[in-house]
Design a protein around this motif. Structure first.
Motif, mmCIF file in Angstrom:
data_model
loop_
_atom_site.group_PDB
_atom_site.id
_atom_site.type_symbol
_atom_site.label_atom_id
_atom_site.label_comp_id
_atom_site.label_asym_id
_atom_site.label_seq_id
_atom_site.Cartn_x
_atom_site.Cartn_y
_atom_site.Cartn_z
ATOM 1 N N ARG A 178 -1.729 -6.244 -6.262
ATOM 2 C CA ARG A 178 -0.316 -6.264 -6.644
ATOM 3 C C ARG A 178 0.067 -5.100 -7.542
ATOM 4 O O ARG A 178 1.251 -4.872 -7.782
ATOM 5 C CB ARG A 178 0.013 -7.565 -7.383
ATOM 6 C CG ARG A 178 -0.142 -8.812 -6.543
ATOM 7 C CD ARG A 178 0.493 -10.008 -7.231
ATOM 8 N NE ARG A 178 -0.008 -10.190 -8.587
ATOM 9 C CZ ARG A 178 -1.013 -10.981 -8.907
ATOM 10 N NH1 ARG A 178 -1.645 -11.654 -7.958
ATOM 11 N NH2 ARG A 178 -1.391 -11.109 -10.152
ATOM 12 N N GLU A 179 -0.920 -4.352 -8.051
ATOM 13 C CA GLU A 179 -0.625 -3.277 -9.001
ATOM 14 C C GLU A 179 0.068 -2.107 -8.292
ATOM 15 O O GLU A 179 -0.347 -1.693 -7.205
ATOM 16 C CB GLU A 179 -1.930 -2.803 -9.668
ATOM 17 C CG GLU A 179 -1.735 -1.783 -10.761
ATOM 18 C CD GLU A 179 -1.045 -2.368 -11.980
ATOM 19 O OE1 GLU A 179 -0.645 -1.577 -12.855
ATOM 20 O OE2 GLU A 179 -0.916 -3.614 -12.074
ATOM 21 N N TRP A 209 -9.283 -10.749 -10.200
ATOM 22 C CA TRP A 209 -9.181 -9.304 -10.402
ATOM 23 C C TRP A 209 -8.701 -8.621 -9.118
ATOM 24 O O TRP A 209 -7.846 -7.731 -9.172
ATOM 25 C CB TRP A 209 -10.544 -8.767 -10.826
ATOM 26 C CG TRP A 209 -10.552 -7.303 -11.143
ATOM 27 C CD1 TRP A 209 -10.255 -6.701 -12.328
ATOM 28 C CD2 TRP A 209 -10.910 -6.227 -10.240
ATOM 29 N NE1 TRP A 209 -10.394 -5.341 -12.245
ATOM 30 C CE2 TRP A 209 -10.796 -5.011 -10.962
ATOM 31 C CE3 TRP A 209 -11.303 -6.170 -8.921
ATOM 32 C CZ2 TRP A 209 -11.065 -3.770 -10.403
ATOM 33 C CZ3 TRP A 209 -11.581 -4.939 -8.352
ATOM 34 C CH2 TRP A 209 -11.454 -3.756 -9.091
ATOM 35 N N ARG A 210 -9.201 -9.042 -7.979
ATOM 36 C CA ARG A 210 -8.777 -8.448 -6.700
ATOM 37 C C ARG A 210 -7.300 -8.734 -6.441
ATOM 38 O O ARG A 210 -6.569 -7.853 -5.960
ATOM 39 C CB ARG A 210 -9.626 -9.008 -5.561
ATOM 40 C CG ARG A 210 -11.098 -8.607 -5.641
ATOM 41 C CD ARG A 210 -11.872 -9.189 -4.484
ATOM 42 N NE ARG A 210 -13.303 -8.920 -4.595
ATOM 43 C CZ ARG A 210 -14.209 -9.274 -3.692
ATOM 44 N NH1 ARG A 210 -13.834 -9.912 -2.595
ATOM 45 N NH2 ARG A 210 -15.489 -9.005 -3.878
ATOM 46 N N TRP A 269 -5.355 -5.833 -16.774
ATOM 47 C CA TRP A 269 -5.786 -7.172 -16.347
ATOM 48 C C TRP A 269 -6.580 -7.870 -17.440
ATOM 49 O O TRP A 269 -6.366 -9.046 -17.712
ATOM 50 C CB TRP A 269 -6.610 -7.037 -15.070
ATOM 51 C CG TRP A 269 -7.225 -8.339 -14.622
ATOM 52 C CD1 TRP A 269 -6.634 -9.325 -13.915
ATOM 53 C CD2 TRP A 269 -8.570 -8.779 -14.865
ATOM 54 N NE1 TRP A 269 -7.498 -10.357 -13.689
ATOM 55 C CE2 TRP A 269 -8.705 -10.052 -14.266
ATOM 56 C CE3 TRP A 269 -9.663 -8.219 -15.521
ATOM 57 C CZ2 TRP A 269 -9.894 -10.773 -14.308
ATOM 58 C CZ3 TRP A 269 -10.847 -8.932 -15.573
ATOM 59 C CH2 TRP A 269 -10.952 -10.187 -14.970
ATOM 60 N N ARG A 270 -7.485 -7.139 -18.094
ATOM 61 C CA ARG A 270 -8.299 -7.735 -19.159
ATOM 62 C C ARG A 270 -7.435 -8.137 -20.351
ATOM 63 O O ARG A 270 -7.690 -9.153 -21.011
ATOM 64 C CB ARG A 270 -9.398 -6.770 -19.587
ATOM 65 C CG ARG A 270 -10.422 -6.501 -18.497
ATOM 66 C CD ARG A 270 -11.499 -5.527 -18.937
ATOM 67 N NE ARG A 270 -12.362 -5.181 -17.807
ATOM 68 C CZ ARG A 270 -13.392 -5.921 -17.407
ATOM 69 N NH1 ARG A 270 -13.676 -7.032 -18.063
ATOM 70 N NH2 ARG A 270 -14.131 -5.559 -16.368
ATOM 71 N N ALA A 271 -6.402 -7.339 -20.660
ATOM 72 C CA ALA A 271 -5.517 -7.676 -21.770
ATOM 73 C C ALA A 271 -4.729 -8.948 -21.480
ATOM 74 O O ALA A 271 -4.518 -9.782 -22.368
ATOM 75 C CB ALA A 271 -4.569 -6.514 -22.056
ATOM 76 N N HIS A 272 -4.301 -9.127 -20.217
ATOM 77 C CA HIS A 272 -3.541 -10.322 -19.863
ATOM 78 C C HIS A 272 -4.422 -11.552 -19.714
ATOM 79 O O HIS A 272 -3.933 -12.676 -19.811
ATOM 80 C CB HIS A 272 -2.787 -10.097 -18.545
ATOM 81 C CG HIS A 272 -1.531 -9.291 -18.708
ATOM 82 N ND1 HIS A 272 -1.535 -7.923 -18.853
ATOM 83 C CD2 HIS A 272 -0.218 -9.684 -18.780
ATOM 84 C CE1 HIS A 272 -0.285 -7.486 -18.976
ATOM 85 N NE2 HIS A 272 0.530 -8.536 -18.937
ATOM 86 N N PRO A 280 14.830 11.242 1.387
ATOM 87 C CA PRO A 280 15.665 10.283 2.122
ATOM 88 C C PRO A 280 15.355 8.831 1.786
ATOM 89 O O PRO A 280 16.170 7.975 2.013
ATOM 90 C CB PRO A 280 15.339 10.594 3.579
ATOM 91 C CG PRO A 280 13.991 11.216 3.549
ATOM 92 C CD PRO A 280 13.940 12.008 2.283
ATOM 93 N N THR A 281 14.182 8.543 1.255
ATOM 94 C CA THR A 281 13.813 7.158 0.906
ATOM 95 C C THR A 281 13.192 7.157 -0.480
ATOM 96 O O THR A 281 12.658 8.165 -0.935
ATOM 97 C CB THR A 281 12.790 6.597 1.914
ATOM 98 O OG1 THR A 281 11.645 7.449 1.931
ATOM 99 C CG2 THR A 281 13.389 6.524 3.307
ATOM 100 N N PRO A 282 13.267 6.029 -1.182
ATOM 101 C CA PRO A 282 12.644 5.974 -2.500
ATOM 102 C C PRO A 282 11.144 6.113 -2.382
ATOM 103 O O PRO A 282 10.543 5.772 -1.369
ATOM 104 C CB PRO A 282 13.033 4.584 -3.018
ATOM 105 C CG PRO A 282 13.346 3.797 -1.797
ATOM 106 C CD PRO A 282 13.895 4.786 -0.808
ATOM 107 N N GLN A 283 10.531 6.631 -3.448
ATOM 108 C CA GLN A 283 9.093 6.846 -3.425
ATOM 109 C C GLN A 283 8.370 5.516 -3.339
ATOM 110 O O GLN A 283 8.832 4.492 -3.843
ATOM 111 C CB GLN A 283 8.657 7.594 -4.691
ATOM 112 C CG GLN A 283 9.219 9.018 -4.748
ATOM 113 C CD GLN A 283 8.607 9.796 -5.882
ATOM 114 O OE1 GLN A 283 7.653 9.339 -6.492
ATOM 115 N NE2 GLN A 283 9.138 10.978 -6.165
ATOM 116 N N ALA A 284 7.220 5.563 -2.700
ATOM 117 C CA ALA A 284 6.445 4.340 -2.494
ATOM 118 C C ALA A 284 5.994 3.784 -3.844
ATOM 119 O O ALA A 284 5.590 4.529 -4.724
ATOM 120 C CB ALA A 284 5.222 4.630 -1.609
ATOM 121 N N GLY A 285 6.054 2.499 -3.969
ATOM 122 C CA GLY A 285 5.590 1.858 -5.188
ATOM 123 C C GLY A 285 6.651 1.639 -6.221
ATOM 124 O O GLY A 285 6.405 0.990 -7.240
#
Length: 301
Positions: free
Chosen positions: A255-256, A249-250, A230-233, A274-279
């Motif tokens: 969204r991260e 920042w919040r 976040w600081r770099a962007h 059976p399902t894709p991993q979260a995230g």
């Protein structure tokens, strides 16, 4: 009389381009054989459809060519500039003198010996042209109000002229990039602004991350990595208040995505979940499928 002045411009003037248009515009305003008329630069711009610089350059060229004079000792309505076409006035005077006894007499070309008639101040005043204050060429204007001394005419501010602030007021900055007082990023409000790199995560933001489950989802190291990203962007952003950076920042942390293994199992392959991993995003799932296909045994090893 403006018709005779225009005919002189059409037949005898050597002006060209914008200078000819300006000369015709002034000739169109001439009321008598003195060939004197007033006009503002704005009205000449409107009549000739030319820029301000073009009109001023045309006036300079006409004065240098002796086809027009600027009468600095006189003022038109609202302090407009007064012009005279001296050669046109000399020509009309010559025509009048030559045809006085014989209307059909031949009038020879204008020469340097033909004089320019003297100005008649009384006739100029009838057309709204008055001597400037302090000029000795004509008496002062008549007081129509009955007072002993008439007040001077109001000095109207010309268009696009900045009025100087009164004494003691805050002037505009000389450098346009310098912020003005009571404006955004002024000296009165700059004290509460900071950059993203200098802003420190407050306790309220940390408590929010823990209560919303972002700390458990990302982990301590993941939260630190998200903060660094976040600081770099935001490094090149303009300074903002601490509350504004905290809200931004919040939003970033919410969204991260959580970190994923280097070679995640695929839900579409045998033995996968059976399902894709979260995230995981769709692009990450496709990349994981490609990597798994490369590692799958083919029986030819």
């Amino acid at each position: 009389m403006s018709r005779a002045a225009r005919e002189w411009v059409w037949e005898d003037s050597a002006s060209r381009g914008n200078a000819r248009l300006v000369l015709l515009s002034i000739a169109d305003r001439i009321p008598d054989e003195q060939c004197v008329a007033w006009a503002s630069v704005t009205s000449l711009m409107r009549r000739t459809n030319a820029s301000r610089n073009a009109v001023r350059s045309a006036i300079t060229a006409l004065v240098e060519a002796d086809e027009m004079e600027v009468l600095d000792d006189f003022d038109g309505p609202q302090h407009s500039t007064v012009y005279r076409l001296p050669r046109a006035a000399a020509w009309l005077a010559k025509v009048s003198a030559t045809t006085e006894d014989n209307p059909h007499a031949y009038v020879g070309p204008l020469t340097d010996a033909d004089p320019v008639p003297e100005l008649d101040g009384a006739r100029l005043r009838k057309h709204g042209i008055w001597p400037k204050t302090g000029s000795e060429s004509d008496p002062r204007r008549q007081d129509l109000t009955g007072s002993e001394s008439a007040p001077p005419r109001q000095n109207l501010t010309p268009p696009r002229i900045r009025i100087r602030p009164p004494s003691g007021s805050e002037p505009d900055p000389q450098n346009r990039s310098e912020p003005k007082v009571n404006r955004r990023y002024s000296s009165s409000s700059a004290a509460g602004l900071t950059s993203a790199t200098a802003w420190q995560v407050d306790d309220a933001s940390l408590s929010w991350a823990q209560q919303q489950g972002h700390l458990a989802r990302l982990g301590e190291h993941g939260l630190q990595a998200a903060d660094a990203k976040w600081r770099a962007h935001r490094a090149d952003r303009s300074p903002r208040s601490a509350a504004a950076w905290a809200a931004d920042w919040r939003s970033w942390i919410a969204r991260e995505h959580s970190s994923t293994p280097q070679r995640p199992n695929l839900y579409a392959l045998p033995g996968g979940t059976p399902t894709p991993q979260a995230g995981m995003t769709r692009s990450e799932a496709h990349m994981a499928a490609l990597l798994a296909a490369v590692d799958e045994p083919t029986g030819t090893e």
